[in-house]
Design a protein around this motif. Structure first.
Motif, PDB file in Angstrom:
ATOM      1  N   ARG A  36       0.837  -1.207   0.000  1.00  0.00           N
ATOM      2  CA  ARG A  36       0.000   0.000   0.000  1.00  0.00           C
ATOM      3  C   ARG A  36       0.871   1.256   0.000  1.00  0.00           C
ATOM      4  NH1 ARG A  36      -2.454  -3.045   4.115  1.00  0.00           N
ATOM      5  NH2 ARG A  36      -4.184  -4.215   3.214  1.00  0.00           N
ATOM      6  N   ASP A  37       1.879   1.245   0.865  1.00  0.00           N
ATOM      7  CA  ASP A  37       2.784   2.396   0.960  1.00  0.00           C
ATOM      8  C   ASP A  37       3.496   2.645  -0.375  1.00  0.00           C
ATOM      9  OD1 ASP A  37       2.038   2.683   3.605  1.00  0.00           O
ATOM     10  OD2 ASP A  37       3.864   1.769   4.421  1.00  0.00           O
ATOM     11  N   SER A  38       3.968   1.564  -0.999  1.00  0.00           N
ATOM     12  CA  SER A  38       4.665   1.692  -2.286  1.00  0.00           C
ATOM     13  C   SER A  38       3.732   2.249  -3.354  1.00  0.00           C
ATOM     14  CB  SER A  38       5.211   0.335  -2.744  1.00  0.00           C
ATOM     15  OG  SER A  38       6.210  -0.107  -1.859  1.00  0.00           O
ATOM     16  N   ARG A  39       2.496   1.808  -3.341  1.00  0.00           N
ATOM     17  CA  ARG A  39       1.525   2.319  -4.326  1.00  0.00           C
ATOM     18  C   ARG A  39       1.278   3.816  -4.103  1.00  0.00           C
ATOM     19  NH1 ARG A  39      -4.769   1.615  -4.912  1.00  0.00           N
ATOM     20  NH2 ARG A  39      -5.029   2.144  -7.096  1.00  0.00           N
ATOM     21  N   LYS A  40       1.126   4.206  -2.808  1.00  0.00           N
ATOM     22  CA  LYS A  40       0.916   5.631  -2.499  1.00  0.00           C
ATOM     23  C   LYS A  40       2.076   6.480  -2.999  1.00  0.00           C
ATOM     24  CE  LYS A  40      -2.022   5.278   1.568  1.00  0.00           C
ATOM     25  NZ  LYS A  40      -2.026   5.233   3.013  1.00  0.00           N
ATOM     26  N   LYS A  41       3.296   5.943  -2.859  1.00  0.00           N
ATOM     27  CA  LYS A  41       4.489   6.677  -3.289  1.00  0.00           C
ATOM     28  C   LYS A  41       4.681   6.618  -4.805  1.00  0.00           C
ATOM     29  CE  LYS A  41       6.990   5.510   0.930  1.00  0.00           C
ATOM     30  NZ  LYS A  41       8.007   4.585   1.447  1.00  0.00           N
ATOM     31  N   GLY A  42       3.909   5.745  -5.448  1.00  0.00           N
ATOM     32  CA  GLY A  42       4.047   5.588  -6.899  1.00  0.00           C
ATOM     33  C   GLY A  42       5.199   4.698  -7.296  1.00  0.00           C
ATOM     34  N   THR A  43       5.682   3.876  -6.353  1.00  0.00           N
ATOM     35  CA  THR A  43       6.838   3.018  -6.650  1.00  0.00           C
ATOM     36  C   THR A  43       6.448   1.554  -6.859  1.00  0.00           C
ATOM     37  OG1 THR A  43       7.265   2.725  -4.278  1.00  0.00           O
ATOM     38  CG2 THR A  43       8.457   4.509  -5.397  1.00  0.00           C
ATOM     39  N   LEU A  44       5.148   1.258  -6.844  1.00  0.00           N
ATOM     40  CA  LEU A  44       4.700  -0.120  -7.088  1.00  0.00           C
ATOM     41  C   LEU A  44       4.325  -0.223  -8.562  1.00  0.00           C
ATOM     42  CD1 LEU A  44       4.175  -2.754  -5.467  1.00  0.00           C
ATOM     43  CD2 LEU A  44       1.786  -2.056  -5.306  1.00  0.00           C
ATOM     44  N   SER A  45       4.914  -1.175  -9.236  1.00  0.00           N
ATOM     45  CA  SER A  45       4.658  -1.308 -10.679  1.00  0.00           C
ATOM     46  C   SER A  45       3.192  -1.606 -10.955  1.00  0.00           C
ATOM     47  CB  SER A  45       5.528  -2.420 -11.275  1.00  0.00           C
ATOM     48  OG  SER A  45       5.025  -3.685 -10.856  1.00  0.00           O
ATOM     49  N   SER A  46       2.742  -1.185 -12.127  1.00  0.00           N
ATOM     50  CA  SER A  46       1.342  -1.425 -12.498  1.00  0.00           C
ATOM     51  C   SER A  46       1.076  -2.929 -12.599  1.00  0.00           C
ATOM     52  CB  SER A  46       0.984  -0.713 -13.796  1.00  0.00           C
ATOM     53  OG  SER A  46       1.813  -1.152 -14.837  1.00  0.00           O
ATOM     54  N   GLU A  47       2.104  -3.699 -12.950  1.00  0.00           N
ATOM     55  CA  GLU A  47       1.960  -5.161 -13.012  1.00  0.00           C
ATOM     56  C   GLU A  47       1.634  -5.720 -11.616  1.00  0.00           C
ATOM     57  OE1 GLU A  47       5.504  -7.754 -13.191  1.00  0.00           O
ATOM     58  OE2 GLU A  47       4.628  -8.535 -15.067  1.00  0.00           O
ATOM     59  N   LYS A  48       2.345  -5.245 -10.601  1.00  0.00           N
ATOM     60  CA  LYS A  48       2.087  -5.702  -9.235  1.00  0.00           C
ATOM     61  C   LYS A  48       0.720  -5.225  -8.737  1.00  0.00           C
ATOM     62  CE  LYS A  48       6.830  -6.395  -7.751  1.00  0.00           C
ATOM     63  NZ  LYS A  48       7.935  -5.990  -6.898  1.00  0.00           N
ATOM     64  N   VAL A  49       0.357  -4.001  -9.107  1.00  0.00           N
ATOM     65  CA  VAL A  49      -0.968  -3.483  -8.743  1.00  0.00           C
ATOM     66  C   VAL A  49      -2.038  -4.384  -9.343  1.00  0.00           C
ATOM     67  CG1 VAL A  49      -2.599  -1.575  -9.065  1.00  0.00           C
ATOM     68  CG2 VAL A  49      -0.225  -1.081  -8.424  1.00  0.00           C
ATOM     69  N   ASP A  50      -1.873  -4.748 -10.611  1.00  0.00           N
ATOM     70  CA  ASP A  50      -2.841  -5.619 -11.291  1.00  0.00           C
ATOM     71  C   ASP A  50      -2.923  -6.991 -10.622  1.00  0.00           C
ATOM     72  OD1 ASP A  50      -3.401  -3.594 -13.066  1.00  0.00           O
ATOM     73  OD2 ASP A  50      -2.144  -4.405 -14.689  1.00  0.00           O
ATOM     74  N   ILE A  51      -1.784  -7.519 -10.255  1.00  0.00           N
ATOM     75  CA  ILE A  51      -1.755  -8.837  -9.595  1.00  0.00           C
ATOM     76  C   ILE A  51      -2.499  -8.770  -8.258  1.00  0.00           C
ATOM     77  CG2 ILE A  51      -0.240 -10.521  -8.457  1.00  0.00           C
ATOM     78  CD1 ILE A  51       1.850  -9.915 -10.678  1.00  0.00           C
ATOM     79  N   LEU A  52      -2.221  -7.713  -7.482  1.00  0.00           N
ATOM     80  CA  LEU A  52      -2.913  -7.558  -6.197  1.00  0.00           C
ATOM     81  C   LEU A  52      -4.404  -7.292  -6.405  1.00  0.00           C
ATOM     82  CD1 LEU A  52      -0.144  -5.567  -4.337  1.00  0.00           C
ATOM     83  CD2 LEU A  52      -0.940  -7.876  -3.784  1.00  0.00           C
ATOM     84  N   ASN A  53      -4.736  -6.512  -7.402  1.00  0.00           N
ATOM     85  CA  ASN A  53      -6.149  -6.250  -7.699  1.00  0.00           C
ATOM     86  C   ASN A  53      -6.893  -7.533  -8.057  1.00  0.00           C
ATOM     87  OD1 ASN A  53      -6.161  -3.523  -7.139  1.00  0.00           O
ATOM     88  ND2 ASN A  53      -5.779  -2.920  -9.270  1.00  0.00           N
ATOM     89  N   SER A  54      -6.177  -8.474  -8.655  1.00  0.00           N
ATOM     90  CA  SER A  54      -6.818  -9.746  -9.027  1.00  0.00           C
ATOM     91  C   SER A  54      -7.297 -10.510  -7.795  1.00  0.00           C
ATOM     92  CB  SER A  54      -5.866 -10.606  -9.863  1.00  0.00           C
ATOM     93  OG  SER A  54      -4.851 -11.175  -9.044  1.00  0.00           O
ATOM     94  N   LEU A  55      -6.756 -10.157  -6.635  1.00  0.00           N
ATOM     95  CA  LEU A  55      -7.191 -10.770  -5.360  1.00  0.00           C
ATOM     96  C   LEU A  55      -8.168  -9.865  -4.614  1.00  0.00           C
ATOM     97  CD1 LEU A  55      -3.863 -12.188  -3.870  1.00  0.00           C
ATOM     98  CD2 LEU A  55      -5.727 -13.446  -4.945  1.00  0.00           C
ATOM     99  N   ASP A  56      -8.641  -8.812  -5.294  1.00  0.00           N
ATOM    100  CA  ASP A  56      -9.476  -7.806  -4.624  1.00  0.00           C
ATOM    101  C   ASP A  56      -8.735  -7.235  -3.429  1.00  0.00           C
ATOM    102  OD1 ASP A  56     -11.653  -8.156  -6.386  1.00  0.00           O
ATOM    103  OD2 ASP A  56     -12.338  -9.889  -5.220  1.00  0.00           O
ATOM    104  N   PHE A  57      -7.469  -6.929  -3.644  1.00  0.00           N
ATOM    105  CA  PHE A  57      -6.629  -6.373  -2.591  1.00  0.00           C
ATOM    106  C   PHE A  57      -7.245  -5.085  -2.066  1.00  0.00           C
ATOM    107  CE2 PHE A  57      -2.886  -4.006  -1.024  1.00  0.00           C
ATOM    108  CZ  PHE A  57      -2.345  -4.960  -0.178  1.00  0.00           C
ATOM    109  N   ASN A  58      -7.268  -4.951  -0.773  1.00  0.00           N
ATOM    110  CA  ASN A  58      -7.853  -3.765  -0.144  1.00  0.00           C
ATOM    111  C   ASN A  58      -6.756  -2.713   0.012  1.00  0.00           C
ATOM    112  OD1 ASN A  58      -9.032  -1.855   1.509  1.00  0.00           O
ATOM    113  ND2 ASN A  58     -10.161  -3.375   2.694  1.00  0.00           N
ATOM    114  N   TRP A  59      -6.853  -1.654  -0.781  1.00  0.00           N
ATOM    115  CA  TRP A  59      -5.833  -0.612  -0.770  1.00  0.00           C
ATOM    116  C   TRP A  59      -6.012   0.343   0.404  1.00  0.00           C
ATOM    117  CZ3 TRP A  59      -1.749  -1.636  -3.434  1.00  0.00           C
ATOM    118  CH2 TRP A  59      -1.850  -2.452  -4.564  1.00  0.00           C
ATOM    119  N   ASP A  60      -7.176   0.342   1.022  1.00  0.00           N
ATOM    120  CA  ASP A  60      -7.414   1.254   2.149  1.00  0.00           C
ATOM    121  C   ASP A  60      -8.275   0.572   3.211  1.00  0.00           C
ATOM    122  OD1 ASP A  60      -7.700   3.392   3.849  1.00  0.00           O
ATOM    123  OD2 ASP A  60      -8.369   4.804   2.307  1.00  0.00           O
TER     124      ASP A  60
END
Length: 176
Positions: A36-60
């Motif tokens: 979550r922290d990496s995504r907020k900072k913009g340092t998490l790749s879109s590929e990793k975001v997509d992978i986490l989203n595939s699990l309905d990852f809770n960003w907040d």
């Protein structure tokens, strides 16, 4: 790898929000927080975001919890006609605690105007102690009107809470 662990966690628990407070899932919880922290900072790749989203990852998860508790408060109000769960109720202990937290956040200006407006729309009581005192005072005035005095007996079932409240007011006054 942690993603596989998270996938397994979701399969077992139906969500992808392991708590870092839990001994068993502490490292997985911290890993999720770091994502979550990496995504907020913009340092998490879109590929990793997509992978986490595939699990309905809770960003907040804090916001999700706030919304879940709000839903619970709305249901409480629908059932009981007010939005002030009691501290004495085991069933609503977490809802009571959440309401206390909202009052503290409001007092210290840590609650967004949007959330204040949402709670106000439910007639949320920002100071239930004062409200209860005012209600008891109104009850005492009605008692005096009907009985000609302001000494309700706490031994009479009908006036028990009013009697105890009056006794408390007298003790508080004497102890000033």
């Amino acid at each position: 790898n942690m993603f596989s662990e998270l996938k397994e966690f979701k399969k077992n628990y139906g969500h992808a929000v392991p708590s870092s407070q839990s001994k068993e899932f502490k490292s997985l919880g911290y890993w999720c927080k770091s994502q979550r922290d990496s995504r907020k900072k913009g340092t998490l790749s879109s590929e990793k975001v997509d992978i986490l989203n595939s699990l309905d990852f809770n960003w907040d998860p804090l916001e999700t919890n706030w919304q879940n508790m709000l839903t619970e408060l709305k249901e409480f109000k629908k059932n009981y006609g007010h939005a002030v769960p009691s501290s004495r109720s085991k069933e609503f202990k977490s809802l009571f605690s959440w309401c206390v937290t909202q009052r503290k956040n409001y007092k210290y200006k840590k609650l967004s105007q949007e959330k204040i407006d949402i709670l106000n729309s439910l007639s949320f009581d920002w100071n239930p102690v004062v409200t209860e005192w005012q209600n008891m005072l109104s009850e005492l005035k009605e008692f005096k009107k009907n009985h000609g005095h302001t000494v309700p007996s706490s031994k009479i079932k009908e006036f028990k809470s009013l009697g105890f409240w009056c006794e408390t007011q007298r003790k508080n006054y004497k102890n000033k």
